[in-house]
Design an enzyme around this catalytic site. Structure first.
Site, mmCIF file in Angstrom:
data_model
loop_
_atom_site.group_PDB
_atom_site.id
_atom_site.type_symbol
_atom_site.label_atom_id
_atom_site.label_comp_id
_atom_site.label_asym_id
_atom_site.label_seq_id
_atom_site.Cartn_x
_atom_site.Cartn_y
_atom_site.Cartn_z
ATOM 1 N N GLY A 99 -7.425 4.032 10.793
ATOM 2 C CA GLY A 99 -8.116 2.812 10.365
ATOM 3 C C GLY A 99 -8.206 2.609 8.865
ATOM 4 N N THR A 100 -7.408 3.333 8.080
ATOM 5 C CA THR A 100 -7.492 3.145 6.613
ATOM 6 C C THR A 100 -7.075 1.734 6.203
ATOM 7 O OG1 THR A 100 -5.293 4.158 6.434
ATOM 8 C CG2 THR A 100 -7.184 5.562 5.895
ATOM 9 N N GLY A 101 -5.998 1.222 6.824
ATOM 10 C CA GLY A 101 -5.512 -0.121 6.465
ATOM 11 C C GLY A 101 -6.517 -1.203 6.854
ATOM 12 N N THR A 150 -7.113 9.706 8.911
ATOM 13 C CA THR A 150 -6.848 8.426 8.244
ATOM 14 C C THR A 150 -6.713 7.289 9.266
ATOM 15 O OG1 THR A 150 -4.496 8.937 8.264
ATOM 16 C CG2 THR A 150 -5.693 9.461 6.233
ATOM 17 N N LYS A 157 0.828 -1.205 0.000
ATOM 18 C CA LYS A 157 0.000 0.000 0.000
ATOM 19 C C LYS A 157 0.866 1.259 0.000
ATOM 20 C CE LYS A 157 -1.785 -1.447 3.798
ATOM 21 N NZ LYS A 157 -2.549 -1.699 5.040
HETATM 22 N N1 LIG Z 1 -4.231 10.592 2.252
HETATM 23 C C1 LIG Z 1 -4.656 9.574 1.479
HETATM 24 N N2 LIG Z 1 -5.308 9.811 0.316
HETATM 25 C C2 LIG Z 1 -5.743 8.807 -0.460
HETATM 26 N N3 LIG Z 1 -5.569 7.504 -0.156
HETATM 27 C C3 LIG Z 1 -4.910 7.191 0.978
HETATM 28 C C4 LIG Z 1 -4.418 8.199 1.871
HETATM 29 N N4 LIG Z 1 -3.821 7.588 2.939
HETATM 30 C C5 LIG Z 1 -3.945 6.267 2.735
HETATM 31 N N5 LIG Z 1 -4.580 6.020 1.549
HETATM 32 C C6 LIG Z 1 -4.929 4.705 1.007
HETATM 33 O O1 LIG Z 1 -5.560 3.997 2.074
HETATM 34 C C7 LIG Z 1 -5.229 2.608 2.003
HETATM 35 C C8 LIG Z 1 -4.541 2.197 3.300
HETATM 36 O O2 LIG Z 1 -3.182 2.511 3.169
HETATM 37 P P1 LIG Z 1 -2.153 2.901 4.303
HETATM 38 O O3 LIG Z 1 -2.584 4.195 4.920
HETATM 39 O O4 LIG Z 1 -0.812 2.855 3.643
HETATM 40 O O5 LIG Z 1 -2.350 1.708 5.306
HETATM 41 P P2 LIG Z 1 -2.125 1.611 6.870
HETATM 42 O O6 LIG Z 1 -3.370 2.151 7.529
HETATM 43 O O7 LIG Z 1 -1.946 0.139 7.059
HETATM 44 O O8 LIG Z 1 -0.902 2.423 7.189
HETATM 45 C C9 LIG Z 1 -4.355 2.459 0.745
HETATM 46 O O9 LIG Z 1 -5.198 2.149 -0.356
HETATM 47 C C10 LIG Z 1 -3.740 3.847 0.597
HETATM 48 O O10 LIG Z 1 -3.308 4.113 -0.721
HETATM 49 C C1 LIG Z 2 -6.825 -2.420 17.406
HETATM 50 C C2 LIG Z 2 -6.116 -1.737 16.292
HETATM 51 N N1 LIG Z 2 -5.857 -2.417 15.144
HETATM 52 C C3 LIG Z 2 -5.228 -1.808 14.119
HETATM 53 C C4 LIG Z 2 -4.827 -0.493 14.211
HETATM 54 C C5 LIG Z 2 -4.089 0.146 13.064
HETATM 55 O O1 LIG Z 2 -4.765 1.259 12.533
HETATM 56 P P1 LIG Z 2 -3.951 2.589 12.187
HETATM 57 O O2 LIG Z 2 -2.768 2.171 11.345
HETATM 58 O O3 LIG Z 2 -4.899 3.443 11.409
HETATM 59 O O4 LIG Z 2 -3.536 3.173 13.525
HETATM 60 C C6 LIG Z 2 -5.102 0.195 15.408
HETATM 61 N N2 LIG Z 2 -4.734 1.498 15.588
HETATM 62 N N3 LIG Z 2 -5.745 -0.445 16.438
#
Ligand SMILES: Nc1ncnc2c1ncn2[C@@H]1O[C@H](COP(=O)(O)OP(=O)(O)O)[C@@H](O)[C@H]1O
Ligand SMILES: Cc1ncc(COP(=O)(O)O)c(N)n1
Length: 268
Positions: free
Chosen positions: A206-208, A204, A173
């Site tokens: 919880g995006t992952g 953002t 990602k």
């Molecule tokens: N600011 C943003 N604008 C658009 N897409 C985003 C943004 N931040 C994250 N994403 C997308 O959200 C999804 C989760 O990615 P990421 O944030 O890298 O994961 P994580 O939460 O595990 O760190 C991916 O599809 C990423 O490209």
């Molecule tokens: C219980 C739990 N699981 C996963 C995440 C990761 O989410 P983020 O990367 O957005 O902090 C989190 N913060 N808490």
């Protein structure tokens, strides 16, 4: 209705973890179930305490579900400790669900270790070989491969390496990239790009979790993998576009934007 399971940690503030997963499942019209691996005391500003659920209790939750209900797809999030990972892997090898999406959660956006540093090797050895698809962000892909990653080319190289560890497919990602939020998948044959322009927001949290739960729902609904990922990318993009502020820190994404629109409900 398709039945999907999240095996993950609880986020008391509702933005990530089990809570994000169940909201995503509901928005996709699948029936969500949960096995809780750890309880976190967490809000938009940070993680303040974690209590791990015992391996015995995790095994009991898994047995309760799999001995009674046919599970169409499983998502794995926060797994916390070596023994947690071992029991989950053992039970999934026993029950063999059709699809397993592994989100290798390591560190929260607020910088807290959600995976014990000594458990990284167990995650790599036990969970990667079970994955239909594994969805590392850039820092997680760096830990798994031991390489620095900051370009699309390096994301492709990381995807090849992680695939060679036994995952059927890998989605690296790009949320942590400098410019566009483009993700790259590799299934052993080809790369697919899921392009996204970066949305200027701090919300953002919880995006992952949301992306991996959306992929899980789409797989349960019998989408081929690339379609499951591209639909999930559309879902997370809309959810980030309509994310909002609660509390003083990093706010959550909006899971029900399209549903509220269709129902004529005024959204935030
Ligand atoms: N600011 C943003 N604008 C658009 N897409 C985003 C943004 N931040 C994250 N994403 C997308 O959200 C999804 C989760 O990615 P990421 O944030 O890298 O994961 P994580 O939460 O595990 O760190 C991916 O599809 C990423 O490209
Ligand atoms: C219980 C739990 N699981 C996963 C995440 C990761 O989410 P983020 O990367 O957005 O902090 C989190 N913060 N808490």
């Amino acid at each position: 209705m398709k039945k999907v399971l999240t095996i993950a940690g609880s986020d008391s503030s509702g933005g990530a973890g089990i809570q994000a997963d169940l909201k995503t499942f509901s928005a996709h019209g699948v029936f969500g179930m949960s096995v809780i691996t750890a309880v976190t005391a967490q809000n938009t500003q940070g993680v303040f305490a974690v209590q791990d659920i015992t391996p015995e209790m995790i095994a009991s939750q898994l047995d309760a579900i799999f001995t009674d209900i046919e599970v169409d797809a499983v998502k794995i999030g926060m797994v916390s400790q070596i023994d947690t990972i071992k029991v989950i892997a053992e039970k999934l090898r026993q029950y063999k669900p059709k699809h397993i999406v592994v989100d290798p959660v390591m560190v929260s956006k607020s910088g807290y270790d959600l995976l014990s540093p000594d458990a990284k090797e167990a995650l790599i050895q036990e969970l990667i070989p079970l994955a239909t698809v594994i969805t590392p962000n850039l820092p997680e892909a760096e830990v798994i491969t031991g390489r620095n990653i900051s370009t699309l080319k390096e994301m492709e190289e990381a995807a090849i390496l992680i695939h060679s560890l036994g995952a059927k497919a890998v989605l690296v990602k790009g949320g942590h990239l400098e410019d566009d939020a483009t993700d790259v998948s590799y299934d052993g044959y080809e790369f697919t790009y899921y392009k996204g322009t970066r949305i200027a927001t701090n919300n953002t949290h919880g995006t992952g979790c949301t992306l991996s739960s959306s992929i899980t729902s789409n797989l349960a609904n019998e989408c081929p993998l690339n379609e499951a990922i591209s639909k999930a990318k559309e879902y997370i993009t809309l959810a980030i576009q309509h994310s909002f502020s609660i509390g003083k820190g990093v706010g959550p994404v909006h899971h029900f934007y399209s549903m509220y629109q269709k129902a004529g409900i005024q959204h935030v």
